[in-house]
Design a protein around this motif. Structure first.
Motif, PDB file in Angstrom:
ATOM      1  N   ALA A   1       0.836  -1.203   0.000  1.00  0.00           N
ATOM      2  CA  ALA A   1       0.000   0.000   0.000  1.00  0.00           C
ATOM      3  C   ALA A   1       0.869   1.250   0.000  1.00  0.00           C
ATOM      4  O   ALA A   1       0.583   2.222  -0.705  1.00  0.00           O
ATOM      5  CB  ALA A   1      -0.929  -0.011   1.203  1.00  0.00           C
TER       6      ALA A   1
ATOM      7  N   LEU B   1       3.982   1.484  -1.181  1.00  0.00           N
ATOM      8  CA  LEU B   1       4.614   1.590  -2.498  1.00  0.00           C
ATOM      9  C   LEU B   1       3.659   2.221  -3.501  1.00  0.00           C
ATOM     10  O   LEU B   1       4.024   3.137  -4.247  1.00  0.00           O
ATOM     11  CB  LEU B   1       5.009   0.201  -3.005  1.00  0.00           C
ATOM     12  CG  LEU B   1       6.375  -0.345  -2.613  1.00  0.00           C
ATOM     13  CD1 LEU B   1       6.523  -1.767  -3.116  1.00  0.00           C
ATOM     14  CD2 LEU B   1       7.469   0.534  -3.206  1.00  0.00           C
ATOM     15  N   LEU B   2       2.423   1.738  -3.484  1.00  0.00           N
ATOM     16  CA  LEU B   2       1.454   2.266  -4.452  1.00  0.00           C
ATOM     17  C   LEU B   2       1.078   3.713  -4.126  1.00  0.00           C
ATOM     18  O   LEU B   2       0.805   4.497  -5.031  1.00  0.00           O
ATOM     19  CB  LEU B   2       0.222   1.367  -4.515  1.00  0.00           C
ATOM     20  CG  LEU B   2       0.503   0.000  -5.139  1.00  0.00           C
ATOM     21  CD1 LEU B   2      -0.689  -0.901  -5.034  1.00  0.00           C
ATOM     22  CD2 LEU B   2       0.929   0.123  -6.585  1.00  0.00           C
ATOM     23  N   SER B   3       1.111   4.061  -2.825  1.00  0.00           N
ATOM     24  CA  SER B   3       0.898   5.470  -2.483  1.00  0.00           C
ATOM     25  C   SER B   3       2.017   6.308  -3.074  1.00  0.00           C
ATOM     26  O   SER B   3       1.792   7.434  -3.538  1.00  0.00           O
ATOM     27  CB  SER B   3       0.876   5.669  -0.969  1.00  0.00           C
ATOM     28  OG  SER B   3      -0.050   4.807  -0.394  1.00  0.00           O
TER      29      SER B   3
ATOM     30  N   VAL C   1      -5.192   6.921 -11.262  1.00  0.00           N
ATOM     31  CA  VAL C   1      -4.184   7.969 -11.160  1.00  0.00           C
ATOM     32  C   VAL C   1      -2.968   7.636 -12.029  1.00  0.00           C
ATOM     33  O   VAL C   1      -2.419   8.506 -12.697  1.00  0.00           O
ATOM     34  CB  VAL C   1      -3.777   8.178  -9.682  1.00  0.00           C
ATOM     35  CG1 VAL C   1      -2.539   9.030  -9.585  1.00  0.00           C
ATOM     36  CG2 VAL C   1      -4.912   8.809  -8.919  1.00  0.00           C
TER      37      VAL C   1
ATOM     38  N   LEU D   1      -3.178   8.637 -15.728  1.00  0.00           N
ATOM     39  CA  LEU D   1      -3.223  10.064 -16.078  1.00  0.00           C
ATOM     40  C   LEU D   1      -2.103  10.554 -16.998  1.00  0.00           C
ATOM     41  O   LEU D   1      -2.381  11.169 -18.017  1.00  0.00           O
ATOM     42  CB  LEU D   1      -3.243  10.916 -14.800  1.00  0.00           C
ATOM     43  CG  LEU D   1      -4.583  11.116 -14.116  1.00  0.00           C
ATOM     44  CD1 LEU D   1      -4.390  11.939 -12.855  1.00  0.00           C
ATOM     45  CD2 LEU D   1      -5.557  11.806 -15.034  1.00  0.00           C
ATOM     46  N   PRO D   2      -0.815  10.280 -16.652  1.00  0.00           N
ATOM     47  CA  PRO D   2       0.245  10.873 -17.478  1.00  0.00           C
ATOM     48  C   PRO D   2       0.204  10.425 -18.930  1.00  0.00           C
ATOM     49  O   PRO D   2       0.701  11.129 -19.796  1.00  0.00           O
ATOM     50  CB  PRO D   2       1.526  10.384 -16.805  1.00  0.00           C
ATOM     51  CG  PRO D   2       1.136   9.973 -15.454  1.00  0.00           C
ATOM     52  CD  PRO D   2      -0.264   9.516 -15.542  1.00  0.00           C
TER      53      PRO D   2
ATOM     54  N   TYR E   1      -9.124   1.232  -3.302  1.00  0.00           N
ATOM     55  CA  TYR E   1      -7.769   1.757  -3.354  1.00  0.00           C
ATOM     56  C   TYR E   1      -7.100   1.326  -4.654  1.00  0.00           C
ATOM     57  O   TYR E   1      -6.430   2.121  -5.317  1.00  0.00           O
ATOM     58  CB  TYR E   1      -6.980   1.254  -2.146  1.00  0.00           C
ATOM     59  CG  TYR E   1      -5.590   1.813  -2.065  1.00  0.00           C
ATOM     60  CD1 TYR E   1      -5.391   3.179  -1.896  1.00  0.00           C
ATOM     61  CD2 TYR E   1      -4.480   0.989  -2.143  1.00  0.00           C
ATOM     62  CE1 TYR E   1      -4.121   3.697  -1.820  1.00  0.00           C
ATOM     63  CE2 TYR E   1      -3.209   1.501  -2.068  1.00  0.00           C
ATOM     64  CZ  TYR E   1      -3.038   2.860  -1.902  1.00  0.00           C
ATOM     65  OH  TYR E   1      -1.779   3.381  -1.835  1.00  0.00           O
TER      66      TYR E   1
ATOM     67  N   VAL F   1      -5.585   3.882  -7.464  1.00  0.00           N
ATOM     68  CA  VAL F   1      -4.185   3.878  -7.922  1.00  0.00           C
ATOM     69  C   VAL F   1      -4.128   3.687  -9.436  1.00  0.00           C
ATOM     70  O   VAL F   1      -3.389   4.379 -10.136  1.00  0.00           O
ATOM     71  CB  VAL F   1      -3.378   2.779  -7.206  1.00  0.00           C
ATOM     72  CG1 VAL F   1      -1.963   2.708  -7.769  1.00  0.00           C
ATOM     73  CG2 VAL F   1      -3.324   3.024  -5.727  1.00  0.00           C
TER      74      VAL F   1
ATOM     75  N   THR G   1       2.762  10.342  -9.570  1.00  0.00           N
ATOM     76  CA  THR G   1       2.021  10.678 -10.793  1.00  0.00           C
ATOM     77  C   THR G   1       1.133  11.902 -10.594  1.00  0.00           C
ATOM     78  O   THR G   1       0.942  12.678 -11.511  1.00  0.00           O
ATOM     79  CB  THR G   1       1.146   9.510 -11.284  1.00  0.00           C
ATOM     80  OG1 THR G   1       0.553   8.890 -10.167  1.00  0.00           O
ATOM     81  CG2 THR G   1       1.947   8.523 -12.056  1.00  0.00           C
ATOM     82  N   LEU G   2       0.621  12.048  -9.372  1.00  0.00           N
ATOM     83  CA  LEU G   2      -0.352  13.122  -9.156  1.00  0.00           C
ATOM     84  C   LEU G   2       0.309  14.464  -8.845  1.00  0.00           C
ATOM     85  O   LEU G   2      -0.185  15.503  -9.266  1.00  0.00           O
ATOM     86  CB  LEU G   2      -1.298  12.718  -8.019  1.00  0.00           C
ATOM     87  CG  LEU G   2      -2.732  13.192  -8.109  1.00  0.00           C
ATOM     88  CD1 LEU G   2      -3.334  12.841  -9.442  1.00  0.00           C
ATOM     89  CD2 LEU G   2      -3.557  12.574  -6.991  1.00  0.00           C
ATOM     90  N   TYR G   3       1.455  14.416  -8.139  1.00  0.00           N
ATOM     91  CA  TYR G   3       2.049  15.687  -7.711  1.00  0.00           C
ATOM     92  C   TYR G   3       2.382  16.616  -8.873  1.00  0.00           C
ATOM     93  O   TYR G   3       2.031  17.800  -8.814  1.00  0.00           O
ATOM     94  CB  TYR G   3       3.262  15.460  -6.804  1.00  0.00           C
ATOM     95  CG  TYR G   3       3.841  16.759  -6.306  1.00  0.00           C
ATOM     96  CD1 TYR G   3       3.109  17.558  -5.432  1.00  0.00           C
ATOM     97  CD2 TYR G   3       5.062  17.228  -6.749  1.00  0.00           C
ATOM     98  CE1 TYR G   3       3.592  18.781  -5.007  1.00  0.00           C
ATOM     99  CE2 TYR G   3       5.550  18.453  -6.335  1.00  0.00           C
ATOM    100  CZ  TYR G   3       4.814  19.215  -5.462  1.00  0.00           C
ATOM    101  OH  TYR G   3       5.283  20.435  -5.054  1.00  0.00           O
TER     102      TYR G   3
ATOM    103  N   TRP H   1       7.416   7.014 -16.059  1.00  0.00           N
ATOM    104  CA  TRP H   1       6.387   7.798 -15.366  1.00  0.00           C
ATOM    105  C   TRP H   1       5.146   7.928 -16.245  1.00  0.00           C
ATOM    106  O   TRP H   1       4.017   7.807 -15.780  1.00  0.00           O
ATOM    107  CB  TRP H   1       6.954   9.186 -15.033  1.00  0.00           C
ATOM    108  CG  TRP H   1       5.960  10.107 -14.415  1.00  0.00           C
ATOM    109  CD1 TRP H   1       5.540  10.067 -13.114  1.00  0.00           C
ATOM    110  CD2 TRP H   1       5.252  11.179 -15.042  1.00  0.00           C
ATOM    111  NE1 TRP H   1       4.609  11.049 -12.912  1.00  0.00           N
ATOM    112  CE2 TRP H   1       4.420  11.747 -14.071  1.00  0.00           C
ATOM    113  CE3 TRP H   1       5.247  11.708 -16.331  1.00  0.00           C
ATOM    114  CZ2 TRP H   1       3.589  12.816 -14.337  1.00  0.00           C
ATOM    115  CZ3 TRP H   1       4.414  12.779 -16.605  1.00  0.00           C
ATOM    116  CH2 TRP H   1       3.601  13.327 -15.616  1.00  0.00           C
TER     117      TRP H   1
ATOM    118  N   VAL I   1       1.158   6.901  -6.558  1.00  0.00           N
ATOM    119  CA  VAL I   1       0.114   7.925  -6.660  1.00  0.00           C
ATOM    120  C   VAL I   1       0.709   9.317  -6.509  1.00  0.00           C
ATOM    121  O   VAL I   1       0.430  10.217  -7.309  1.00  0.00           O
ATOM    122  CB  VAL I   1      -0.988   7.675  -5.603  1.00  0.00           C
ATOM    123  CG1 VAL I   1      -1.915   8.875  -5.502  1.00  0.00           C
ATOM    124  CG2 VAL I   1      -1.777   6.437  -5.952  1.00  0.00           C
TER     125      VAL I   1
END
Lengths: 61, 298
Positions: free
Chosen positions: A13, A15-17, B110, B113-114, B103, B107, A23-25, B168, A20
């Motif tokens: 969890a 690692l996947l955070s 998200v 997205l790129p 969750y 993930v 990619t999101l930042y 990425w 996230v």
């Protein structure tokens, strides 16, 4: 059979955070930069949210 | 023959756009290859320019830059394959182990997205993030007390930036295929493996991986064929004269000498050479996969 939470689940969890956040930042950052007043961008003060009040942003609308 | 055509006319109609596309945009332009054997002159046209044989091929191979260009193209492609190929597989395997499905879906979404932003925008974002003065990556480096690095101006960093930004952008999208392949794995196999005392790691190794192996092989063959077809745009947008040493690849060189400087014949010769090598790569990757496993493209 009740499954208990393994250490692996937590690590996974996390690692996947990491995925996230990675990619999101950039998206959040670009959105914040595009909405900020330009002097905050040049001074490198934008991190997560946009900086500068709407009244200073002459480019809005 | 005519009977068959009449019988399958609707299927042929469905196939037609694809065939027409390939004929018009891939096969017809191939006749342009002929200018690599001629001293092409814009005013004389293709037919009236005189033949020069292999002059431009010899010119390329005696050029001291040729080795560097081939090495850069090959290394960039090889690193992209080496690091970019396993990334979606690892992501898919990790996602597959997540039990909390909300969750998992979050993930997944998200990470797609790129993929949807264009290469130009990615290059612009990279320039901003990697900037030594206002880039946040250098902020982190400075926060740990190191000197900021001017990533885009240093030849040594180019391949890392290229490969990492590629991962990425595409890892999440690439994982879709593997996640789809994972859903076809029979749950009974997992149950049987569990009863046999296989832990999570062993189940992944002996049930999940063989289950997605065919998808992996096909994608590997396809990716190996593209090893030399490094996307022109991204290199073009990220490189500059300071990083030519590691960043200049065949396609950007063809653009600079062939189109910008107007040496059309020379550019065509270099590009055709790359096409031949690329073809050899696809062919040998397919041959290897047919020998090693059962799956191959043809």
């Amino acid at each position: 059979m009740k499954r208990k939470v393994h250490l692996f689940d937590v690590v996974n969890a996390l690692l996947l955070s990491g995925v996230v956040v990675a990619t999101l930042y950039p998206f959040v950052y670009m959105a914040a930069v595009s909405l900020s007043a330009s002097d905050y961008v040049i001074r490198n003060e934008v991190t997560i949210g946009p900086k500068g009040s709407i009244s200073t942003c002459t480019t809005w609308f | 023959m005519i009977k068959q055509v009449m019988r399958d006319k609707y299927f042929l109609l469905l196939l037609a756009p694809v065939l027409i596309y390939y004929v018009i945009f891939k096969y017809v332009p191939m006749f342009g290859i002929v200018i690599s054997f001629k001293n092409y002159n814009l005013f004389k046209g293709i037919w009236d320019s005189e033949w020069v044989g292999l002059k431009y091929y010899i010119q390329f191979f005696t050029n001291p830059d040729a080795f560097e260009l081939i090495r850069n193209t090959f290394l960039l492609g090889a690193y992209k394959l080496l690091f970019g190929f396993p990334a979606p597989i690892i992501l898919a395997l990790l996602l597959n182990e997540v039990r909390w499905s909300i969750y998992k879906r979050f993930v997944q979404t998200v990470s797609y997205l790129p993929h949807f932003i264009s290469v130009v925008v990615v290059a612009g974002m990279l320039t901003l993030f990697l900037s030594p003065t206002i880039g946040f990556i250098n902020d982190v480096i400075k926060a740990f007390g190191f000197q900021p690095i001017n990533f885009l101006m240093e030849a040594g960093w180019f391949r890392t930036i290229y490969v990492a930004s590629g991962i990425w952008q595409e890892a999440g999208w690439g994982s879709i295929i593997y996640l789809a392949a994972l859903t076809t794995v029979d749950p009974q196999l997992y149950e049987a493996a569990e009863i046999d005392g296989a832990g999570r790691w062993k189940r992944m190794l002996h049930v999940t991986l063989p289950g997605i192996a065919p998808a992996m092989v096909i994608l590997l063959v396809l990716n190996a064929g593209q090893i030399l077809e490094i996307g022109f745009e991204k290199v073009f947008l990220l490189y500059n004269p300071a990083t030519y040493e590691t960043a200049d690849v065949i396609s950007t060189y063809v653009y600079r000498t062939g189109i910008v400087k107007g040496n059309f014949s020379y550019g065509t010769a270099v590009d055709l050479f790359m096409g031949v090598i690329s073809f050899i790569f696809v062919f040998s990757a397919n041959y290897a996969s047919r020998r090693l496993g059962e799956t191959s493209l043809w």
